[in-house]
Write a protein that holds these residues in place. Structure first.
Motif, short mmCIF file in Angstrom:
data_model
loop_
_atom_site.label_atom_id
_atom_site.label_comp_id
_atom_site.label_asym_id
_atom_site.label_seq_id
_atom_site.Cartn_x
_atom_site.Cartn_y
_atom_site.Cartn_z
N UNK A 89 12.32 -8.61 -0.05
CA UNK A 89 11.15 -9.39 -0.46
C UNK A 89 10.58 -10.10 0.77
N UNK A 90 9.28 -10.03 0.96
CA UNK A 90 8.70 -10.73 2.11
C UNK A 90 7.51 -11.57 1.71
N UNK A 91 7.11 -12.45 2.64
CA UNK A 91 5.94 -13.30 2.41
C UNK A 91 4.78 -12.84 3.29
N UNK A 92 4.67 -11.52 3.44
CA UNK A 92 3.71 -10.95 4.39
C UNK A 92 2.32 -10.67 3.84
N UNK A 93 1.65 -9.70 4.45
CA UNK A 93 0.22 -9.44 4.19
C UNK A 93 -0.02 -8.83 2.81
N UNK A 94 1.01 -8.27 2.20
CA UNK A 94 0.84 -7.67 0.88
C UNK A 94 0.16 -6.30 0.95
N UNK A 95 0.07 -5.67 -0.20
CA UNK A 95 -0.46 -4.30 -0.29
C UNK A 95 -1.51 -4.26 -1.39
N UNK A 96 -2.72 -3.80 -1.08
CA UNK A 96 -3.76 -3.73 -2.11
C UNK A 96 -3.29 -2.86 -3.28
N UNK A 97 -3.67 -3.27 -4.48
CA UNK A 97 -3.20 -2.58 -5.69
C UNK A 97 -3.45 -1.08 -5.64
N UNK A 98 -4.65 -0.69 -5.20
CA UNK A 98 -5.01 0.74 -5.21
C UNK A 98 -4.18 1.54 -4.20
N UNK A 99 -3.56 0.85 -3.24
CA UNK A 99 -2.73 1.55 -2.24
C UNK A 99 -1.28 1.69 -2.70
N UNK A 100 -0.88 0.88 -3.67
CA UNK A 100 0.55 0.80 -4.00
C UNK A 100 1.16 2.12 -4.46
N UNK A 101 0.37 2.93 -5.18
CA UNK A 101 0.91 4.19 -5.69
C UNK A 101 0.96 5.27 -4.61
N UNK A 102 0.33 5.02 -3.45
CA UNK A 102 0.24 6.05 -2.40
C UNK A 102 1.21 5.80 -1.24
N UNK A 103 1.85 4.63 -1.26
CA UNK A 103 2.68 4.20 -0.11
C UNK A 103 3.78 5.18 0.25
N UNK A 104 4.27 5.90 -0.75
CA UNK A 104 5.43 6.75 -0.53
C UNK A 104 5.03 8.17 -0.14
N UNK A 105 3.73 8.36 0.10
CA UNK A 105 3.19 9.66 0.53
C UNK A 105 3.20 9.70 2.06
N UNK A 106 3.60 10.84 2.63
CA UNK A 106 3.64 10.97 4.10
C UNK A 106 2.30 10.61 4.72
N UNK A 107 2.35 9.86 5.79
CA UNK A 107 1.21 9.48 6.64
C UNK A 107 0.26 8.47 6.01
N UNK A 108 0.50 8.08 4.75
CA UNK A 108 -0.41 7.08 4.16
C UNK A 108 -0.14 5.70 4.74
N UNK A 109 -1.21 5.00 5.12
CA UNK A 109 -1.12 3.61 5.55
C UNK A 109 -2.22 2.82 4.86
N UNK A 110 -1.93 1.63 4.38
CA UNK A 110 -2.93 0.84 3.66
C UNK A 110 -3.97 0.29 4.64
N UNK A 111 -5.18 0.08 4.13
CA UNK A 111 -6.29 -0.39 4.96
C UNK A 111 -6.00 -1.75 5.61
N UNK A 112 -5.36 -2.65 4.87
CA UNK A 112 -5.15 -3.99 5.45
C UNK A 112 -4.18 -3.95 6.62
N UNK A 113 -3.22 -3.01 6.57
CA UNK A 113 -2.27 -2.88 7.69
C UNK A 113 -3.00 -2.33 8.91
N UNK A 114 -3.85 -1.33 8.70
CA UNK A 114 -4.60 -0.74 9.82
C UNK A 114 -5.59 -1.75 10.40
N UNK A 115 -6.24 -2.51 9.51
CA UNK A 115 -7.25 -3.47 9.95
C UNK A 115 -6.66 -4.55 10.84
N UNK A 116 -5.36 -4.83 10.66
CA UNK A 116 -4.73 -5.89 11.47
C UNK A 116 -4.07 -5.32 12.73
#
Ligand SMILES: Nc1ncnc2c1ncn2[C@@H]1O[C@H](COP(=O)(O)OP(=O)(O)O)[C@@H](O)[C@H]1O
Ligand SMILES: [Mg+2]
Length: 163
Positions: A89-116
Motif C-alpha cells: 500500500x502506498x501514498x503515491x500518485x495513484x492510478x486513474x480508474x480507466x487505467x486500472x484494468x490495463x496495468x497488467x498488460x505488457x508495455x502499458x503505462x498510465x498517463x499520470x506516470x508518464x506525465x510526471x
C-alpha cells in the motif's frame, strides 16, 4: 514447461525479507517510510523462490517509485484459511480508474506516470500477474489518483510437512 523445476515450498516471509534489503535503501534515499507487518501461521506457497522475490521487488519498487518523498509504503503478509495474502500500500500518485484494468498488460503505462517523467517499461506488473496466476493465485489493485494505491495478491497456502 518441461524444463521448469517442480514447484517448491516457498516461505514468503523469508523471500520478502530478502527482497527488502536493497529496497530499504531506495526508500531511505527518497525519504519514504517503509513499514512491514508479517502475521499468520502458514506463510508458505508453492512456486519458485526467485519468481516470488520478483513479485515483491516489482510491487514494492513501484510503490517507492510512484510515491513522492515524505510518503509511506506499507507492506503486509498474512496467512490463514488456506490462503496467503500479500499487500503493498502506498501514498503515491495513484492510478486513474480507466487505467486500472490495463496495468497488467505488457508495455502499458498510465498517463499520470508518464506525465510526471517517472521512467518505466510497463513490463513489471505483466510479469507479476503471470507469476501469481501461474502459482494458482490472483492479484487486485485499488487506487485513487493523488491518494495512493494498494496491490493485493492472494495465493493458495501450502502447509509444510511436519518435521
Ligand atoms: N504503486 C503505483 N502507483 C501508481 N502507479 C503505478 C503503481 N504501480 C504501477 N503503476 C502504474 O502501472 C504502470 C505499469 O507498471 P509496471 O508494469 O510496473 O511498469 P513500469 O513501472 O515499468 O512503468 C506504471 O507505468 C504506472 O503507470
Ligand atoms: Mg514497475
Amino acid at each position: 514447461m518441461g524444463t521448469q523445476s517442480p514447484a517448491a515450498l516457498v516461505p514468503l516471509d523469508q523471500v520478502l525479507r530478502k527482497a527488502l534489503e536493497p529496497l530499504q535503501l531506495q526508500a531511505e534515499h527518497k525519504r519514504i517510510r517503509l513499514a512491514v507487518d508479517i502475521a499468520g501461521d502458514v506463510l508458505t506457497a508453492r512456486g519458485s523462490p526467485e519468481q516470488f522475490k520478483s513479485v515483491w521487488t516489482n510491487l514494492i519498487g513501484n510503490a517507492i517509485k510512484y510515491t513522492p518523498s515524505g510518503g509511506s509504503v506499507e507492506i503486509s503478509l498474512r496467512g490463514g484459511k488456506g490462503r496467503v495474502v500479500g499487500e503493498v500500500r502506498d501514498t503515491g500518485i495513484g492510478i486513474p480508474r480507466e487505467a486500472q484494468s490495463q496495468l497488467f498488460t505488457e508495455f502499458f503505462r498510465a498517463e499520470n506516470a508518464k506525465a510526471q517523467n517517472i521512467r518505466g517499461t510497463g513490463l513489471g506488473l505483466a510479469i507479476v500477474k503471470q507469476i501469481i496466476q501461474g502459482a494458482g493465485g490472483h492479484i487486485l489493485v485499488e487506487s485513487e489518483v493523488g491518494r495512493g494505491s494498494t496491490f493485493t495478491f492472494i495465493l493458495p497456502a501450502a502447509e509444510p510437512p511436519p518435521e
